[in-house]
Design an enzyme around this catalytic site. Structure first.
Site, short mmCIF file in Angstrom:
data_model
loop_
_atom_site.label_atom_id
_atom_site.label_comp_id
_atom_site.label_asym_id
_atom_site.label_seq_id
_atom_site.Cartn_x
_atom_site.Cartn_y
_atom_site.Cartn_z
N ASP A 33 8.56 3.94 -54.50
CA ASP A 33 8.04 3.60 -54.89
C ASP A 33 9.22 3.01 -55.69
O ASP A 33 10.23 4.26 -56.24
CB ASP A 33 7.20 4.16 -55.80
CG ASP A 33 6.75 2.87 -56.85
OD1 ASP A 33 6.51 1.99 -55.71
OD2 ASP A 33 5.57 3.30 -57.51
N HIS A 50 13.66 -3.57 -51.14
CA HIS A 50 13.24 -3.24 -49.86
C HIS A 50 14.74 -2.57 -48.92
O HIS A 50 14.83 -1.54 -48.53
CB HIS A 50 12.13 -3.94 -49.46
CG HIS A 50 10.56 -4.36 -50.39
ND1 HIS A 50 10.73 -3.17 -51.44
CD2 HIS A 50 10.41 -5.15 -50.89
CE1 HIS A 50 9.77 -3.51 -51.13
NE2 HIS A 50 9.40 -5.27 -51.45
N LEU A 147 11.40 15.99 -35.61
CA LEU A 147 10.67 16.05 -37.08
C LEU A 147 9.91 15.04 -36.33
O LEU A 147 10.31 14.10 -35.50
CB LEU A 147 12.00 15.43 -37.85
CG LEU A 147 11.48 14.54 -38.86
CD1 LEU A 147 11.12 15.81 -40.10
CD2 LEU A 147 12.24 13.77 -39.96
C1 FPP Z 1 7.16 0.47 -53.31
O1 FPP Z 1 7.72 -0.19 -53.96
C2 FPP Z 1 7.13 0.04 -51.91
C3 FPP Z 1 7.34 -0.93 -50.75
C4 FPP Z 1 5.97 -0.75 -50.67
C5 FPP Z 1 7.42 -0.55 -50.04
C6 FPP Z 1 8.81 0.64 -49.43
C7 FPP Z 1 8.79 -0.06 -47.39
C8 FPP Z 1 10.56 1.00 -47.34
C9 FPP Z 1 11.04 1.40 -48.61
C10 FPP Z 1 11.22 -0.08 -46.47
C11 FPP Z 1 10.21 -0.82 -44.86
C12 FPP Z 1 9.77 0.21 -44.61
C13 FPP Z 1 10.54 0.97 -43.02
C14 FPP Z 1 9.85 2.34 -42.46
C15 FPP Z 1 11.77 0.19 -42.14
P1 FPP Z 1 7.79 -1.43 -54.80
O2 FPP Z 1 7.78 -2.49 -54.47
O3 FPP Z 1 6.37 -1.69 -55.06
O4 FPP Z 1 8.14 -1.46 -56.23
P2 FPP Z 1 7.95 -1.41 -57.74
O5 FPP Z 1 6.52 -0.41 -58.02
O6 FPP Z 1 9.26 -1.45 -58.67
O7 FPP Z 1 7.59 -2.76 -58.01
#
Ligand code: FPP
Length: 257
Positions: A33, A50, A147
């Site tokens: 997150d 991201h 893994l």
């Molecule tokens: C949460 O941060 C994160 C996500 C909803 C996406 C997580 C995805 C990745 C790290 C990359 C994609 C994965 C792969 C396997 C290629 P948020 O956007 O909710 O952050 P915020 O809470 O600060 O708004």
């Protein structure tokens, strides 16, 4: 990539001693997150966060593999994430495709076994290339013994539990089993994580204290770890620190000292 038996093993231990390494969790879950906030703080679009998040993920997968952790389950996209803006969803889907195109050879070389948990077939129209890449990644790495990397995509834990209940109900209705024969093991066998140990250690970055519909059944006795670090900044050292706290936890599973 294996850590042990190599000359540089000491250096690679990082913050962990060999004794710590023996006490590591078998199954780590991560709610990655804070990508959005990381980007906004830099005056950049959320998709930039991201992209940085994928880099962080790469390092954590590598470290998990090096440490001999059995399973790592990461929350990449929930069933609720479709409600984000079209730009953000399409950036995430673009990253997903890029990831599976670029990283698959390396992951396969490192014997990583990929499993997508979530409803891939229920992804919206227009994502056929992503779907094909996900199935291909699972097919190619199915027999790998390193893994176990589970990527939660279009995933919701309540939906997963209902799906498991439906599968068992169907078998009961067909007379294949009596309801009272259903055990916890049997139920776990109907979840996307079938065959994996329960989650031992659940990490959530960015300071939030929520489960967000992630592995509700599998986290029954998981140890929680919360850090204020935003996901793109969660590096190998931060991971080692988190793992180190796990090695010091006393797990009771409902019992007493
Ligand atoms: C949460 O941060 C994160 C996500 C909803 C996406 C997580 C995805 C990745 C790290 C990359 C994609 C994965 C792969 C396997 C290629 P948020 O956007 O909710 O952050 P915020 O809470 O600060 O708004």
């Amino acid at each position: 990539m294996a850590l042990f038996g190599k000359d540089e093993a000491k250096k690679e231990l990082g913050l962990l001693t060999p004794e710590d390494i023996r006490r590591l969790p078998r199954h780590v879950g991560i709610i990655m997150d804070g990508n959005g906030r990381w980007a906004v703080r830099r005056g950049m679009p959320r998709s930039f966060g991201h992209k940085a998040g994928v880099e962080a993920l790469r390092a954590i997968i590598r470290r998990s593999s090096d440490l001999g952790i059995e399973a790592l389950t990461i929350y990449a996209f929930s069933t609720e994430n479709w409600s984000r803006s079209v730009e953000e969803v399409s950036a995430l889907m673009g990253l997903l495709l890029e990831y599976f195109t670029k990283e698959l050879d390396e992951l396969h070389r490192e014997h990583v076994c990929i499993r997508i948990i979530g409803d891939i077939s229920g992804m919206p129209k227009g994502l056929e290339r992503q779907q094909a890449a996900l199935y291909a990644a699972m097919d190619r790495t199915r027999e790998n013994t390193g893994l176990k990397l589970n990527i939660a995509l279009n995933y919701g834990s309540q939906q997963e539990i209902v799906r498991a209940a439906q599968n068992l109900a169907r078998r009961a209705a067909a007379g294949e089993l009596a309801p009272e024969q259903i055990t916890r093991e049997m139920f776990a066998g109907e979840l996307y994580t079938a065959g994996l140990p329960d989650v031992d250690f659940l990490i959530r970055t960015s300071g939030e204290l929520r489960l967000s519909n992630f592995l509700l059944y599998q986290c029954a006795y998981a140890e929680f770890y919360k850090t204020d670090i935003l996901w793109p900044d969660f590096d190998r050292n931060a991971y080692d620190e988190a793992l180190l706290t796990y090695t010091k936890r006393e797990r009771r599973f409902g019992g007493v000292k």
